[in-house]
Write a protein that holds these residues in place. Structure first.
Motif, PDB file in Angstrom:
ATOM      1  N   ALA A 126       0.452  -1.456  -0.013  1.00  0.00           N
ATOM      2  CA  ALA A 126       0.343  -0.344   0.064  1.00  0.00           C
ATOM      3  C   ALA A 126       0.887   1.135  -0.063  1.00  0.00           C
ATOM      4  CB  ALA A 126      -0.699  -0.177   1.466  1.00  0.00           C
ATOM      5  N   GLU A 127       0.732   1.879  -0.678  1.00  0.00           N
ATOM      6  CA  GLU A 127       2.154   3.120  -1.131  1.00  0.00           C
ATOM      7  C   GLU A 127       1.161   4.857  -0.270  1.00  0.00           C
ATOM      8  OE1 GLU A 127       4.460   2.951  -2.735  1.00  0.00           O
ATOM      9  OE2 GLU A 127       4.182   0.837  -3.155  1.00  0.00           O
ATOM     10  N   ASN A 128       2.046   5.183   0.118  1.00  0.00           N
ATOM     11  CA  ASN A 128       2.610   6.136   0.852  1.00  0.00           C
ATOM     12  C   ASN A 128       0.993   6.204   2.364  1.00  0.00           C
ATOM     13  OD1 ASN A 128       3.435   8.154  -0.743  1.00  0.00           O
ATOM     14  ND2 ASN A 128       1.753   7.526  -2.164  1.00  0.00           N
ATOM     15  N   ASN A 138       3.514   7.236  24.993  1.00  0.00           N
ATOM     16  CA  ASN A 138       2.345   7.621  24.435  1.00  0.00           C
ATOM     17  C   ASN A 138       1.944   7.852  23.710  1.00  0.00           C
ATOM     18  OD1 ASN A 138       1.935   6.056  27.678  1.00  0.00           O
ATOM     19  ND2 ASN A 138       1.552   8.693  28.813  1.00  0.00           N
ATOM     20  N   ALA A 139       2.034   8.493  23.067  1.00  0.00           N
ATOM     21  CA  ALA A 139       2.048   9.116  21.350  1.00  0.00           C
ATOM     22  C   ALA A 139       2.062   7.630  20.563  1.00  0.00           C
ATOM     23  CB  ALA A 139       2.504   9.960  21.083  1.00  0.00           C
ATOM     24  N   PRO A 140       1.532   8.071  19.304  1.00  0.00           N
ATOM     25  CA  PRO A 140       1.753   6.834  18.549  1.00  0.00           C
ATOM     26  C   PRO A 140       2.996   6.935  17.911  1.00  0.00           C
ATOM     27  CG  PRO A 140      -0.597   7.953  17.994  1.00  0.00           C
ATOM     28  CD  PRO A 140      -0.029   8.421  19.244  1.00  0.00           C
ATOM     29  N   GLY A 141       3.604   5.885  17.277  1.00  0.00           N
ATOM     30  CA  GLY A 141       4.897   6.533  16.377  1.00  0.00           C
ATOM     31  C   GLY A 141       4.180   5.856  15.127  1.00  0.00           C
ATOM     32  N   PHE A 142       4.267   6.799  14.299  1.00  0.00           N
ATOM     33  CA  PHE A 142       3.813   6.896  12.009  1.00  0.00           C
ATOM     34  C   PHE A 142       4.768   5.901  11.724  1.00  0.00           C
ATOM     35  CE2 PHE A 142       0.088   8.957  13.694  1.00  0.00           C
ATOM     36  CZ  PHE A 142      -0.639   8.661  13.141  1.00  0.00           C
ATOM     37  N   VAL A 143       5.095   4.533  11.016  1.00  0.00           N
ATOM     38  CA  VAL A 143       6.035   4.069  10.256  1.00  0.00           C
ATOM     39  C   VAL A 143       5.120   3.904   9.107  1.00  0.00           C
ATOM     40  CG1 VAL A 143       7.377   3.002  12.519  1.00  0.00           C
ATOM     41  CG2 VAL A 143       5.327   1.551  11.699  1.00  0.00           C
ATOM     42  N   ASP A 144       5.530   3.271   7.583  1.00  0.00           N
ATOM     43  CA  ASP A 144       5.245   3.056   6.585  1.00  0.00           C
ATOM     44  C   ASP A 144       5.411   1.105   6.721  1.00  0.00           C
ATOM     45  OD1 ASP A 144       5.812   5.516   5.118  1.00  0.00           O
ATOM     46  OD2 ASP A 144       7.829   5.618   5.235  1.00  0.00           O
ATOM     47  N   VAL A 145       4.005   0.814   6.321  1.00  0.00           N
ATOM     48  CA  VAL A 145       3.697  -0.024   6.415  1.00  0.00           C
ATOM     49  C   VAL A 145       4.882  -0.960   5.524  1.00  0.00           C
ATOM     50  CG1 VAL A 145       1.383   0.597   6.492  1.00  0.00           C
ATOM     51  CG2 VAL A 145       1.925   0.350   4.051  1.00  0.00           C
ATOM     52  N   VAL A 146       4.792  -2.539   5.375  1.00  0.00           N
ATOM     53  CA  VAL A 146       5.648  -2.993   4.515  1.00  0.00           C
ATOM     54  C   VAL A 146       5.017  -3.752   3.514  1.00  0.00           C
ATOM     55  CG1 VAL A 146       7.096  -3.194   6.717  1.00  0.00           C
ATOM     56  CG2 VAL A 146       5.242  -4.783   5.735  1.00  0.00           C
ATOM     57  N   GLU A 147       5.613  -4.760   2.559  1.00  0.00           N
ATOM     58  CA  GLU A 147       5.192  -4.943   1.660  1.00  0.00           C
ATOM     59  C   GLU A 147       4.951  -6.286   1.845  1.00  0.00           C
ATOM     60  OE1 GLU A 147       6.963  -8.232  -2.342  1.00  0.00           O
ATOM     61  OE2 GLU A 147       6.201  -5.915  -2.031  1.00  0.00           O
ATOM     62  N   PRO A 148       3.050  -7.009   1.453  1.00  0.00           N
ATOM     63  CA  PRO A 148       2.903  -8.290   2.512  1.00  0.00           C
ATOM     64  C   PRO A 148       3.213  -9.203   1.364  1.00  0.00           C
ATOM     65  CG  PRO A 148       1.265  -6.718   1.194  1.00  0.00           C
ATOM     66  CD  PRO A 148       2.699  -6.088   1.195  1.00  0.00           C
ATOM     67  N   ARG A 149       2.915 -10.302   1.648  1.00  0.00           N
ATOM     68  CA  ARG A 149       2.325 -11.625   0.739  1.00  0.00           C
ATOM     69  C   ARG A 149       1.634 -12.067   0.465  1.00  0.00           C
ATOM     70  NH1 ARG A 149       1.236 -16.232   3.366  1.00  0.00           N
ATOM     71  NH2 ARG A 149       1.539 -16.395   5.321  1.00  0.00           N
ATOM     72  N   ALA A 150       1.402 -12.938  -0.483  1.00  0.00           N
ATOM     73  CA  ALA A 150       0.068 -13.334  -1.426  1.00  0.00           C
ATOM     74  C   ALA A 150      -0.136 -14.439  -0.060  1.00  0.00           C
ATOM     75  CB  ALA A 150       0.379 -13.323  -2.784  1.00  0.00           C
ATOM     76  N   MET A 151      -1.421 -14.606   0.063  1.00  0.00           N
ATOM     77  CA  MET A 151      -2.017 -15.578   0.756  1.00  0.00           C
ATOM     78  C   MET A 151      -2.058 -16.601   0.036  1.00  0.00           C
ATOM     79  SD  MET A 151      -4.790 -13.071   2.960  1.00  0.00           S
ATOM     80  CE  MET A 151      -5.906 -14.898   4.100  1.00  0.00           C
ATOM     81  N   ARG A 233     -20.262  -3.870   6.664  1.00  0.00           N
ATOM     82  CA  ARG A 233     -19.392  -1.741   5.747  1.00  0.00           C
ATOM     83  C   ARG A 233     -18.286  -2.486   4.588  1.00  0.00           C
ATOM     84  NH1 ARG A 233     -16.881   2.753   9.629  1.00  0.00           N
ATOM     85  NH2 ARG A 233     -18.481   3.939   8.723  1.00  0.00           N
ATOM     86  N   LEU A 234     -19.470  -1.434   4.355  1.00  0.00           N
ATOM     87  CA  LEU A 234     -18.471  -1.431   2.913  1.00  0.00           C
ATOM     88  C   LEU A 234     -18.207   0.170   2.177  1.00  0.00           C
ATOM     89  CD1 LEU A 234     -20.678  -3.376  -0.116  1.00  0.00           C
ATOM     90  CD2 LEU A 234     -18.210  -4.023   1.080  1.00  0.00           C
ATOM     91  N   ALA A 235     -16.440   0.141   1.692  1.00  0.00           N
ATOM     92  CA  ALA A 235     -17.051   1.985   1.321  1.00  0.00           C
ATOM     93  C   ALA A 235     -16.566   2.052  -0.272  1.00  0.00           C
ATOM     94  CB  ALA A 235     -15.080   2.377   2.292  1.00  0.00           C
ATOM     95  N   PRO A 236     -17.595   2.134  -0.938  1.00  0.00           N
ATOM     96  CA  PRO A 236     -17.079   1.915  -2.257  1.00  0.00           C
ATOM     97  C   PRO A 236     -16.364   2.903  -3.062  1.00  0.00           C
ATOM     98  CG  PRO A 236     -19.451   1.724  -2.022  1.00  0.00           C
ATOM     99  CD  PRO A 236     -18.617   2.029  -0.778  1.00  0.00           C
ATOM    100  N   PHE A 237     -16.863   4.049  -2.761  1.00  0.00           N
ATOM    101  CA  PHE A 237     -15.467   5.036  -3.285  1.00  0.00           C
ATOM    102  C   PHE A 237     -14.377   5.644  -2.977  1.00  0.00           C
ATOM    103  CE2 PHE A 237     -19.991   5.563  -4.794  1.00  0.00           C
ATOM    104  CZ  PHE A 237     -20.092   5.091  -6.259  1.00  0.00           C
ATOM    105  N   THR A 238     -14.571   5.680  -1.656  1.00  0.00           N
ATOM    106  CA  THR A 238     -13.092   5.410  -0.801  1.00  0.00           C
ATOM    107  C   THR A 238     -11.732   4.711  -1.791  1.00  0.00           C
ATOM    108  OG1 THR A 238     -12.378   3.664   0.509  1.00  0.00           O
ATOM    109  CG2 THR A 238     -14.544   5.636   1.616  1.00  0.00           C
ATOM    110  N   SER A 239     -10.222   5.486  -1.483  1.00  0.00           N
ATOM    111  CA  SER A 239      -9.336   5.300  -2.155  1.00  0.00           C
ATOM    112  C   SER A 239      -8.484   5.213  -0.013  1.00  0.00           C
ATOM    113  CB  SER A 239      -8.594   5.750  -3.149  1.00  0.00           C
ATOM    114  OG  SER A 239      -8.691   7.480  -2.231  1.00  0.00           O
ATOM    115  N   LEU A 240      -9.117   5.109   1.187  1.00  0.00           N
ATOM    116  CA  LEU A 240      -8.519   4.931   2.337  1.00  0.00           C
ATOM    117  C   LEU A 240      -7.203   3.425   2.326  1.00  0.00           C
ATOM    118  CD1 LEU A 240     -10.956   5.181   4.770  1.00  0.00           C
ATOM    119  CD2 LEU A 240      -8.879   7.014   4.349  1.00  0.00           C
ATOM    120  N   ASN A 241      -6.127   4.230   2.390  1.00  0.00           N
ATOM    121  CA  ASN A 241      -5.454   2.817   2.445  1.00  0.00           C
ATOM    122  C   ASN A 241      -4.709   2.525   1.618  1.00  0.00           C
ATOM    123  OD1 ASN A 241      -4.823   3.580   5.509  1.00  0.00           O
ATOM    124  ND2 ASN A 241      -6.742   1.882   5.685  1.00  0.00           N
TER     125      ASN A 241
END
Length: 366
Positions: A126-128, A138-151, A233-241
């Motif tokens: 997932a880019e960006n 006590n504060a969240p530390g933000f980091v980039d996600v990594v490449e997953p493996r295909a299930m 729950r579905l999100a048809p038009f979002t590009s979240l994550n």
């Protein structure tokens, strides 16, 4: 004030007092170690039991399903017992509460899942996209996600079994039902949306194939606890994550029709709600209403008037009000009487303690 928001409605075996939904919102305050729902969370939800329906925050179905620090799970005996505090507190106030069952797939970091590589429909990063980890403060530390493996097929079968068990665990914890989180770029959405799924087997390619994982998960949960206790729950038009679909109207109309075949108790559509976001096309709303006959919930940029209009127009049955519920525990009463709404403190949304969670007061007319 829109009377339509305060009409009763039947949801499965529950006669709801109004059509106002408190939708799921991550607050990241589960007790550590173990990601256990706690007394503070029970108080938070009980304060908001005026809602016709509460959908509790996203709750991971397994250790691998966790995307962010301090989010609650529902796969251990301790976690089930922790959630029982919340369901007991909400029921004592006359409320109805569903659990949102969550697997984030690729939207995580090895730090949050015991050092493992995340899993997804495909080996596509997932880019960006950033998630937060516990970095010792006590504060969240933000980091980039990594490449997953295909299930693999075995992975898919295992995760379906985890969803089924999580549904049973939710009922054991006292929840009135569950909502499957198939939105916002998380695991099931990573199968549905074309640009996040490059599989060449029966779970990829055509819309029917990309909806197969959703269908199999829903079927397993319906078999376990009954269709009258399962929402999606579905999100048809979002590009979240980072998930995007090339033909969202076609894909998500097909999803609504598929969910009708499973006779789920409600379909919850998350609309894009950022500034200048496009409106959900009216043609899509009509198509979904025709395809799915159960209780239809919309959440997004709604105020009382817009929400009431959607119900009056027959395009929605219930309306979710997200962040207004953070700072207005008595939101239905404020809407009913036209009382002003309090603003929330963005700095206290994720992590921390009671501040910004349970310390917002109800409105007192002077």
């Amino acid at each position: 004030m829109k009377d339509s928001l305060f009409q009763t409605i039947q949801l499965g075996e529950h006669a709801l007092n109004n059509r106002i939904v408190m939708p799921p919102m991550t607050r990241s305050r589960a007790s550590q170690p173990g990601n256990v729902a706690n007394d503070m969370m029970a108080q938070y939800y009980a304060q908001r039991a005026q809602a016709g329906l509460i959908v509790a925050e996203g709750t991971q179905i397994s250790a691998m399903g966790q995307g962010y620090a301090w989010t609650p799970g529902i796969y251990s005996a301790e976690q089930i017992a922790g959630w029982k505090k919340t369901t007991d507190a909400v029921h004592a106030k006359g409320g109805v509460i569903f659990a949102q069952l969550w697997h984030v797939g690729r939207v995580t970091h090895p730090e949050n899942i015991g050092g493992q590589q995340p899993i997804s429909s495909s080996a596509l990063k997932a880019e960006n996209v950033k998630v937060f980890i516990d970095d010792g403060t006590n504060a969240p530390g933000f980091v980039d996600v990594v490449e997953p493996r295909a299930m693999t097929k075995a992975d898919i079968e295992a995760v379906i079994a985890e969803y089924r068990q999580a549904a049973l665990n939710a009922i054991e914890a006292g929840f009135d039902g569950i909502e499957l989180h198939a939105a916002n770029g998380y695991l099931i959405n990573q199968f549905i949306d074309s640009e996040a799924n490059n599989r060449t087997d029966e779970y990829g390619g055509s819309i029917e194939n990309r909806l197969r994982f959703l269908s199999e998960v829903v079927a397993a949960m319906v078999d376990a606890i009954g269709a009258d206790k399962v929402g999606v729950r579905l999100a048809p038009f979002t590009s979240l994550n980072g998930t995007v679909d090339a033909t969202p109207v076609e894909t998500y109309t097909a999803a609504a029709a598929l969910l009708e075949t499973h006779k789920i108790v409600y379909l919850h559509i998350a609309e894009v709600d950022w500034d200048d976001a496009p409106e959900t096309p009216i043609e899509f709303r009509i198509a979904v209403r025709e395809a799915y006959k159960g209780v239809l919930i919309y959440a997004g940029k709604y105020d009382a008037e817009k929400g009431g209009d959607a119900i009056d127009d027959g395009l929605a049955d219930m309306i979710g009000f997200g962040r207004p519920f953070v700072s207005n525990p008595d939101l239905p009463n404020r809407i009913k009487h036209g009382y002003p709404l309090a603003a929330h403190d963005p700095a206290t949304l994720f992590g921390g303690d009671e501040k910004g969670l349970t310390d917002y007061p109800e409105y007192s007319p002077s």
